[in-house]
Write a protein that holds these residues in place. Structure first.
Motif, PDB file in Angstrom:
ATOM      1  N   GLY A  31      -2.166   5.148   0.918  1.00 22.28           N
ATOM      2  CA  GLY A  31      -3.251   5.535   0.019  1.00 22.28           C
ATOM      3  C   GLY A  31      -2.987   5.205  -1.440  1.00 22.28           C
ATOM      4  N   LEU A  32      -4.094   5.181  -2.195  1.00 21.23           N
ATOM      5  CA  LEU A  32      -4.022   4.836  -3.614  1.00 21.23           C
ATOM      6  C   LEU A  32      -3.195   5.853  -4.409  1.00 21.23           C
ATOM      7  N   GLY A  33      -3.343   7.148  -4.077  1.00 19.71           N
ATOM      8  CA  GLY A  33      -2.579   8.182  -4.783  1.00 19.71           C
ATOM      9  C   GLY A  33      -1.085   7.944  -4.619  1.00 19.71           C
ATOM     10  N   VAL A  51      -5.914  -0.204 -12.684  1.00 24.10           N
ATOM     11  CA  VAL A  51      -6.826  -1.347 -12.567  1.00 24.10           C
ATOM     12  C   VAL A  51      -6.708  -1.869 -11.137  1.00 24.10           C
ATOM     13  N   LEU A  52      -7.700  -1.604 -10.309  1.00 25.34           N
ATOM     14  CA  LEU A  52      -7.631  -2.066  -8.916  1.00 25.34           C
ATOM     15  C   LEU A  52      -8.082  -3.524  -8.870  1.00 25.34           C
ATOM     16  N   PRO A  53      -7.186  -4.410  -8.454  1.00 24.57           N
ATOM     17  CA  PRO A  53      -7.476  -5.838  -8.604  1.00 24.57           C
ATOM     18  C   PRO A  53      -8.514  -6.377  -7.636  1.00 24.57           C
ATOM     19  N   ASP A  54      -8.899  -5.592  -6.631  1.00 22.72           N
ATOM     20  CA  ASP A  54      -9.965  -6.107  -5.763  1.00 22.72           C
ATOM     21  C   ASP A  54     -11.348  -5.859  -6.372  1.00 22.72           C
ATOM     22  N   VAL A  55     -11.391  -5.134  -7.488  1.00 23.04           N
ATOM     23  CA  VAL A  55     -12.642  -5.018  -8.236  1.00 23.04           C
ATOM     24  C   VAL A  55     -12.547  -5.947  -9.443  1.00 23.04           C
ATOM     25  N   ILE A  56     -13.375  -6.990  -9.450  1.00 22.43           N
ATOM     26  CA  ILE A  56     -13.369  -7.936 -10.568  1.00 22.43           C
ATOM     27  C   ILE A  56     -14.561  -7.613 -11.463  1.00 22.43           C
ATOM     28  N   LYS A  96     -18.107   4.193   1.212  1.00 21.25           N
ATOM     29  CA  LYS A  96     -17.005   3.245   0.963  1.00 21.25           C
ATOM     30  C   LYS A  96     -16.232   3.598  -0.305  1.00 21.25           C
ATOM     31  N   PHE A  97     -16.713   4.604  -1.069  1.00 20.45           N
ATOM     32  CA  PHE A  97     -16.170   4.826  -2.418  1.00 20.45           C
ATOM     33  C   PHE A  97     -15.811   6.294  -2.663  1.00 20.45           C
ATOM     34  N   GLY A  98     -15.118   6.515  -3.797  1.00 12.10           N
ATOM     35  CA  GLY A  98     -15.066   7.845  -4.376  1.00 12.10           C
ATOM     36  C   GLY A  98     -16.412   8.052  -5.075  1.00 12.10           C
ATOM     37  N   VAL A  99     -16.967   9.268  -4.979  1.00  9.47           N
ATOM     38  CA  VAL A  99     -18.295   9.531  -5.543  1.00  9.47           C
ATOM     39  C   VAL A  99     -18.201  10.743  -6.476  1.00  9.47           C
ATOM     40  N   VAL A 119     -15.536  13.356  -4.751  1.00  3.70           N
ATOM     41  CA  VAL A 119     -15.168  13.370  -3.336  1.00  3.70           C
ATOM     42  C   VAL A 119     -14.946  11.940  -2.852  1.00  3.70           C
ATOM     43  N   GLU A 120     -13.905  11.772  -2.041  1.00  2.00           N
ATOM     44  CA  GLU A 120     -13.531  10.440  -1.557  1.00  2.00           C
ATOM     45  C   GLU A 120     -14.291  10.108  -0.282  1.00  2.00           C
ATOM     46  N   LYS A 121     -14.977   8.999  -0.305  1.00  2.00           N
ATOM     47  CA  LYS A 121     -15.682   8.432   0.860  1.00  2.00           C
ATOM     48  C   LYS A 121     -16.500   9.467   1.639  1.00  2.00           C
ATOM     49  N   PRO A 122     -17.477  10.102   0.969  1.00  2.00           N
ATOM     50  CA  PRO A 122     -18.306  11.100   1.655  1.00  2.00           C
ATOM     51  C   PRO A 122     -19.301  10.438   2.603  1.00  2.00           C
ATOM     52  N   ALA A 132     -20.689   5.742  -7.810  1.00  2.00           N
ATOM     53  CA  ALA A 132     -19.412   5.432  -7.165  1.00  2.00           C
ATOM     54  C   ALA A 132     -18.357   5.073  -8.204  1.00  2.00           C
ATOM     55  N   VAL A 133     -17.105   5.421  -7.880  1.00  2.00           N
ATOM     56  CA  VAL A 133     -15.955   5.052  -8.714  1.00  2.00           C
ATOM     57  C   VAL A 133     -15.646   3.576  -8.451  1.00  2.00           C
ATOM     58  N   VAL A 134     -15.501   2.797  -9.560  1.00  2.00           N
ATOM     59  CA  VAL A 134     -15.313   1.354  -9.371  1.00  2.00           C
ATOM     60  C   VAL A 134     -13.991   0.794  -9.896  1.00  2.00           C
ATOM     61  N   GLY A 135     -12.893   1.416  -9.547  1.00  2.00           N
ATOM     62  CA  GLY A 135     -11.614   0.721  -9.697  1.00  2.00           C
ATOM     63  C   GLY A 135     -10.990   0.653 -11.073  1.00  2.00           C
ATOM     64  N   ARG A 136     -11.455   1.447 -12.034  1.00  2.68           N
ATOM     65  CA  ARG A 136     -10.791   1.516 -13.341  1.00  2.68           C
ATOM     66  C   ARG A 136     -10.691   2.989 -13.743  1.00  2.68           C
ATOM     67  N   TYR A 137      -9.498   3.388 -14.145  1.00  2.00           N
ATOM     68  CA  TYR A 137      -9.255   4.781 -14.531  1.00  2.00           C
ATOM     69  C   TYR A 137      -8.334   4.790 -15.752  1.00  2.00           C
ATOM     70  N   VAL A 138      -8.535   5.748 -16.643  1.00  2.00           N
ATOM     71  CA  VAL A 138      -7.539   6.034 -17.682  1.00  2.00           C
ATOM     72  C   VAL A 138      -7.226   7.517 -17.517  1.00  2.00           C
ATOM     73  N   VAL A 158      -3.016   9.673   0.937  1.00  2.00           N
ATOM     74  CA  VAL A 158      -2.978  10.438  -0.320  1.00  2.00           C
ATOM     75  C   VAL A 158      -3.970   9.786  -1.294  1.00  2.00           C
ATOM     76  N   GLN A 159      -5.017  10.517  -1.633  1.00  2.00           N
ATOM     77  CA  GLN A 159      -6.122   9.948  -2.401  1.00  2.00           C
ATOM     78  C   GLN A 159      -6.025  10.304  -3.884  1.00  2.00           C
ATOM     79  N   LEU A 160      -6.155   9.291  -4.736  1.00  2.00           N
ATOM     80  CA  LEU A 160      -6.215   9.532  -6.181  1.00  2.00           C
ATOM     81  C   LEU A 160      -7.401  10.439  -6.503  1.00  2.00           C
ATOM     82  N   THR A 161      -8.497  10.234  -5.804  1.00  2.00           N
ATOM     83  CA  THR A 161      -9.701  11.048  -6.029  1.00  2.00           C
ATOM     84  C   THR A 161      -9.395  12.544  -5.887  1.00  2.00           C
ATOM     85  N   ASP A 162      -8.565  12.913  -4.903  1.00  2.00           N
ATOM     86  CA  ASP A 162      -8.236  14.336  -4.698  1.00  2.00           C
ATOM     87  C   ASP A 162      -7.390  14.869  -5.852  1.00  2.00           C
TER      88      ASP A 162
HETATM   89  C1  G1P Z   1     -10.446   3.029  -3.770  1.00  2.00           C
HETATM   90  C2  G1P Z   1     -10.643   4.473  -4.234  1.00  2.00           C
HETATM   91  C3  G1P Z   1     -12.124   4.816  -4.279  1.00  2.00           C
HETATM   92  C4  G1P Z   1     -12.859   3.799  -5.155  1.00  2.00           C
HETATM   93  C5  G1P Z   1     -12.601   2.386  -4.601  1.00  2.00           C
HETATM   94  C6  G1P Z   1     -13.291   1.286  -5.397  1.00  2.00           C
HETATM   95  O1  G1P Z   1     -10.837   2.943  -2.429  1.00  2.00           O
HETATM   96  O2  G1P Z   1      -9.955   5.349  -3.365  1.00  2.00           O
HETATM   97  O3  G1P Z   1     -12.301   6.120  -4.792  1.00  2.00           O
HETATM   98  O4  G1P Z   1     -14.233   4.100  -5.166  1.00  2.00           O
HETATM   99  O5  G1P Z   1     -11.189   2.118  -4.570  1.00  2.00           O
HETATM  100  O6  G1P Z   1     -12.725   1.058  -6.605  1.00  2.00           O
HETATM  101  P1  G1P Z   1     -10.423   1.679  -1.494  1.00  2.00           P
HETATM  102  O7  G1P Z   1     -11.300   0.551  -1.914  1.00  2.00           O
HETATM  103  O8  G1P Z   1      -8.984   1.433  -1.762  1.00  2.00           O
HETATM  104  O9  G1P Z   1     -10.716   2.126  -0.090  1.00  2.00           O
END
Ligand code: G1P
Length: 218
Positions: A31-33, A51-56, A96-99, A119-122, A132-138, A158-162
């Motif tokens: 998990g991301l956490g 910075v999640l690199p799969d989100v450009i 598919k996302f944290g919301v 909440v993560e992936k409701p 939805a949370v899109v891969g950038r956090y400070v 282990v979820q960062l969202t939690d």
């Molecule tokens: C992760 C996070 C999720 C976020 C998503 C997109 O999920 O856990 O909260 O919305 O990235 O940035 P993953 O794509 O790793 O399943």
């Protein structure tokens, strides 16, 4: 010796001169956490950006004075409020996302509001919104000890969202609505769309690529 100067500069320009890159490997997919906790020894007890690199991010169309992450960092530096980047997604995609739940507050590009719950992936009918949370956090340094005690959540990971949900019990966390466009390169179609969008306006290959695509239509 065979590398042309131009190609060498392209490669070197990827990393600014004052940036050092260090790698930490997350040996298990937990998990991301957990991934972030693996970086704790490198970051130390400091605030940090994720910075999640799969989100450009594609800022081209939005006339940004500052890019989204720089904007989030300056907001954090001003008020020490952690920042989570969000955007609206179709309701069928929320799982598919944290919301985030903004308690009814409406925000648009460049605006932020306090998060009341996250909440993560409701499931679609349990999601508090379609933001939805899109891969950038400070994030504030307080998140470190919370991550240590965050039990596995959605998907058994282990979820960062939690951990962010726990942080909200201690201090304010804001949702920042991104400017521009995001590409979800964690999906094959998102990855292809990103390639096409960036290639079409690339100064060197754009015109030829456009011609190639046009030839496919006929
Ligand atoms: C992760 C996070 C999720 C976020 C998503 C997109 O999920 O856990 O909260 O919305 O990235 O940035 P993953 O794509 O790793 O399943």
């Amino acid at each position: 010796k065979r590398v042309t100067r131009e190609l060498l500069e392209d490669v070197q320009a990827i990393v600014p001169k004052d940036v050092t890159i260090m790698h930490v490997r997350q040996g298990v997919a937990n998990g991301l956490g957990h991934a972030i906790m693996c970086a704790h020894p490198v970051v130390g007890d400091n605030p940090f950006a994720v910075v999640l690199p799969d989100v450009i991010m594609d800022d081209a169309a939005s006339n940004l004075k500052k890019d989204n992450l720089a904007e989030m960092v300056s907001r954090f530096n001003t008020n020490r409020v952690s920042q989570v980047m969000v955007e609206e997604v179709p309701e069928e995609d929320v799982s598919k996302f944290g919301v985030v739940d903004l308690d009814g507050a409406k925000i648009t590009a460049g605006q932020s509001a306090k998060i009341h719950a996250t909440v993560e992936k409701p499931a679609k009918d349990e999601a508090p919104s379609n933001l939805a949370v899109v891969g950038r956090y400070v994030l504030s340094e307080k998140i470190w000890e919370l991550l240590e005690f965050t039990p596995p959540g959605a998907g058994g990971e282990v979820q960062l969202t939690d951990a962010i949900a726990s942080l909200m019990n201690l201090e304010q966390v804001d949702a920042y609505y991104m400017k521009g466009k995001s590409h979800d390169c964690g999906s094959k179609i998102g990855y292809m769309k990103a390639n096409v969008d960036f290639a079409l306006r690339h100064p060197e290959i754009g015109p030829a690529f456009k011609e190639y695509l046009a030839s496919k239509n006929g």
